[in-house]
Motif scaffolding. Structure first.
Motif, PDB file in Angstrom:
ATOM      1  N   THR A   5       0.821  -1.199   0.000  1.00 41.74           N
ATOM      2  CA  THR A   5       0.000   0.000   0.000  1.00 41.74           C
ATOM      3  C   THR A   5       0.864   1.262   0.000  1.00 41.74           C
ATOM      4  O   THR A   5       0.509   2.274  -0.613  1.00 41.74           O
ATOM      5  CB  THR A   5      -0.936   0.003   1.228  1.00 41.74           C
ATOM      6  N   GLU A   6       2.031   1.191   0.665  1.00 45.66           N
ATOM      7  CA  GLU A   6       2.877   2.372   0.783  1.00 45.66           C
ATOM      8  C   GLU A   6       3.714   2.624  -0.479  1.00 45.66           C
ATOM      9  O   GLU A   6       3.739   3.729  -1.009  1.00 45.66           O
ATOM     10  CB  GLU A   6       3.803   2.192   1.985  1.00 45.66           C
ATOM     11  N   THR A   7       4.381   1.583  -0.969  1.00 39.13           N
ATOM     12  CA  THR A   7       5.303   1.798  -2.099  1.00 39.13           C
ATOM     13  C   THR A   7       4.616   1.645  -3.452  1.00 39.13           C
ATOM     14  O   THR A   7       5.154   2.081  -4.470  1.00 39.13           O
ATOM     15  CB  THR A   7       6.462   0.773  -2.067  1.00 39.13           C
ATOM     16  N   GLY A   8       3.449   1.013  -3.475  1.00 42.83           N
ATOM     17  CA  GLY A   8       2.761   0.781  -4.747  1.00 42.83           C
ATOM     18  C   GLY A   8       3.312  -0.389  -5.543  1.00 42.83           C
ATOM     19  O   GLY A   8       2.799  -0.729  -6.603  1.00 42.83           O
ATOM     20  N   LYS A   9       4.361  -1.042  -5.029  1.00 47.85           N
ATOM     21  CA  LYS A   9       4.912  -2.205  -5.749  1.00 47.85           C
ATOM     22  C   LYS A   9       3.931  -3.372  -5.625  1.00 47.85           C
ATOM     23  O   LYS A   9       3.306  -3.545  -4.581  1.00 47.85           O
ATOM     24  CB  LYS A   9       6.270  -2.590  -5.170  1.00 47.85           C
ATOM     25  N   TYR A  10       3.830  -4.154  -6.688  1.00 43.43           N
ATOM     26  CA  TYR A  10       2.819  -5.209  -6.667  1.00 43.43           C
ATOM     27  C   TYR A  10       3.312  -6.464  -7.370  1.00 43.43           C
ATOM     28  O   TYR A  10       4.286  -6.442  -8.116  1.00 43.43           O
ATOM     29  CB  TYR A  10       1.519  -4.730  -7.322  1.00 43.43           C
ATOM     30  N   PHE A  11       2.604  -7.559  -7.080  1.00 49.52           N
ATOM     31  CA  PHE A  11       2.819  -8.805  -7.821  1.00 49.52           C
ATOM     32  C   PHE A  11       1.481  -9.499  -7.994  1.00 49.52           C
ATOM     33  O   PHE A  11       0.486  -9.110  -7.377  1.00 49.52           O
ATOM     34  CB  PHE A  11       3.835  -9.707  -7.102  1.00 49.52           C
ATOM     35  N   PHE A  12       1.471 -10.511  -8.867  1.00 55.77           N
ATOM     36  CA  PHE A  12       0.247 -11.284  -9.100  1.00 55.77           C
ATOM     37  C   PHE A  12       0.416 -12.709  -8.588  1.00 55.77           C
ATOM     38  O   PHE A  12       1.501 -13.295  -8.687  1.00 55.77           O
ATOM     39  CB  PHE A  12      -0.082 -11.331 -10.591  1.00 55.77           C
ATOM     40  N   TYR A  13      -0.680 -13.250  -8.087  1.00 56.81           N
ATOM     41  CA  TYR A  13      -0.717 -14.644  -7.609  1.00 56.81           C
ATOM     42  C   TYR A  13      -1.919 -15.327  -8.261  1.00 56.81           C
ATOM     43  O   TYR A  13      -3.065 -14.963  -7.985  1.00 56.81           O
ATOM     44  CB  TYR A  13      -0.837 -14.646  -6.086  1.00 56.81           C
ATOM     45  N   VAL A  14      -1.625 -16.270  -9.156  1.00 54.04           N
ATOM     46  CA  VAL A  14      -2.684 -16.969  -9.900  1.00 54.04           C
ATOM     47  C   VAL A  14      -2.382 -18.471  -9.857  1.00 54.04           C
ATOM     48  O   VAL A  14      -1.868 -19.047 -10.815  1.00 54.04           O
ATOM     49  CB  VAL A  14      -2.756 -16.476 -11.372  1.00 54.04           C
ATOM     50  N   PRO A  15      -2.668 -19.130  -8.733  1.00 57.55           N
ATOM     51  CA  PRO A  15      -2.243 -20.531  -8.589  1.00 57.55           C
ATOM     52  C   PRO A  15      -3.126 -21.537  -9.317  1.00 57.55           C
ATOM     53  O   PRO A  15      -2.715 -22.680  -9.502  1.00 57.55           O
ATOM     54  CB  PRO A  15      -2.316 -20.760  -7.076  1.00 57.55           C
ATOM     55  N   GLY A  16      -4.319 -21.103  -9.719  1.00 60.03           N
ATOM     56  CA  GLY A  16      -5.191 -21.985 -10.491  1.00 60.03           C
ATOM     57  C   GLY A  16      -5.744 -21.194 -11.659  1.00 60.03           C
ATOM     58  O   GLY A  16      -6.278 -20.098 -11.469  1.00 60.03           O
TER      59      GLY A  16
END
Ligand code: MLT
Ligand code: MN
Ligand code: ZN
Length: 310
Positions: free
Chosen positions: A195-206
């Motif tokens: 929330t603070e840095t705006g860095k993100y990733f995606f998690y799509v295990p299925g």
């Protein structure tokens, strides 16, 4: 943000209790190039103190014991838990049954789609999570939600989005046609943002298919954890393990023109990590051609304890 793979295997784990396929036999026998894996889950933290589970695996007790940050802390009270929230991506056994491990009267917030929260509500065993301590919160699809435990904010924002998939195996209704009664929200992907840095990733295990909306969403991402169930759509059939293809199970395969390796080729994702890897998958053999093919295409094969910071 600290991201840890707690369990990199699909349902059944690696080795799977009843499986004598060559991979399972090799890992059981300690053959070189094979590493055991627990069932599907990640943990995420903004500060290294408060943690969020992404799925709750049947192996959660072992995963907590193998990950000191997740167990009771000596700096806490007589009973305490750093696990403040859990986010569920579907109703599969390998993703929800670990909640039962968290039943000892610790505060917890459980997030899931309306569909998955309905599964929990309809299975009274989940009432062992005392509702005075454990809140269940709906993740509205397409709406970023700032995660909080039962008290403090966790500094992590989650956006859930529907992905092609299938209703959980034990909820399949053959009378409802080829998709077994699957509806939107049965399988979701997550965009997890600091929330603070705006860095993100995606998690799509299925995920059953990398369709155009999903490809657009993932394009250019710094980091994606993605469904690595099977290498070849027919591998369970070819190995004599099952009559089902990957497609029938709701999982895209890695290889082939319709596979995830090809589909990600043009997406410009900087770091790609396979998770939810089935015990039949030849990439579990570090010396296999399949492993080399996936790695040559820029993929990492997730393993338990793998840590990434962004
Ligand atoms: C899946 O990912 O297809 C399911 O976890 C299968 C299962 O429930 O065993
Ligand atoms: Mn699964
Ligand atoms: Zn096996």
């Amino acid at each position: 943000m600290i991201i840890k793979i707690l369990g990199s295997a699909a349902g059944g784990g690696f080795p799977q209790w009843n499986c004598n396929c060559s991979n399972c036999a090799d890992v059981r026998n300690g053959a070189p190039g094979f590493t055991a894996r627990t069932q599907s889950s990640l943990a995420v933290s903004r500060d290294g103190k408060d943690w969020v589970l992404l799925n709750a695996s049947p192996d959660l007790r072992k995963q907590i014991n193998d990950t000191p940050e997740l167990g009771a802390q000596s700096s806490g009270g007589l009973r305490n838990s750093p696990i403040k929230a859990a986010v569920l991506t579907n109703g599969d056994v390998d993703h929800i049954s670990g909640l039962i491990n968290l039943r000892e009267m610790e505060p917890l917030a459980v997030y899931g789609s309306d569909r998955v929260l309905t599964v929990l509500a309809q299975n009274s065993i989940f009432n062992v999570l005392n509702s005075e301590k454990v809140v269940r919160r709906e993740l509205k699809l397409g709406e970023p939600t700032k995660l909080s435990g039962t008290e403090a904010m966790l500094g992590i924002t989650v956006e859930a989005f529907p992905v092609p998939g299938k209703v959980a195996l034990y909820l399949e209704d053959a009378s409802k046609g080829a998709d077994f009664g699957t509806v939107e929200g049965d399988t979701i992907g997550l965009k997890i943002t600091d929330t603070e840095t705006g860095k993100y990733f995606f998690y799509v295990p299925g995920c059953a298919d990398l369709d155009a909306p999903l490809a657009r969403r993932l394009e250019g991402a710094a980091l994606v954890f993605f469904d690595g169930t099977l290498f070849d759509d027919n591998e369970m059939i070819d190995a004599g393990l099952s009559a089902k293809t990957g497609k029938r199970m709701g999982h895209i395969s890695m290889s082939g023109p319709e596979g995830s390796i090809a589909a990600f080729e043009k997406l410009g994702v900087a770091r790609k990590v396979y998770v939810h890897i089935n015990n039949s998958n030849p990439v579990l053999n570090e010396n296999s051609d399949a492993r080399k093919e996936a790695e040559a295409a820029g993929w990492s094969i997730g393993y338990d304890g793998m840590e990434i910071r962004i």
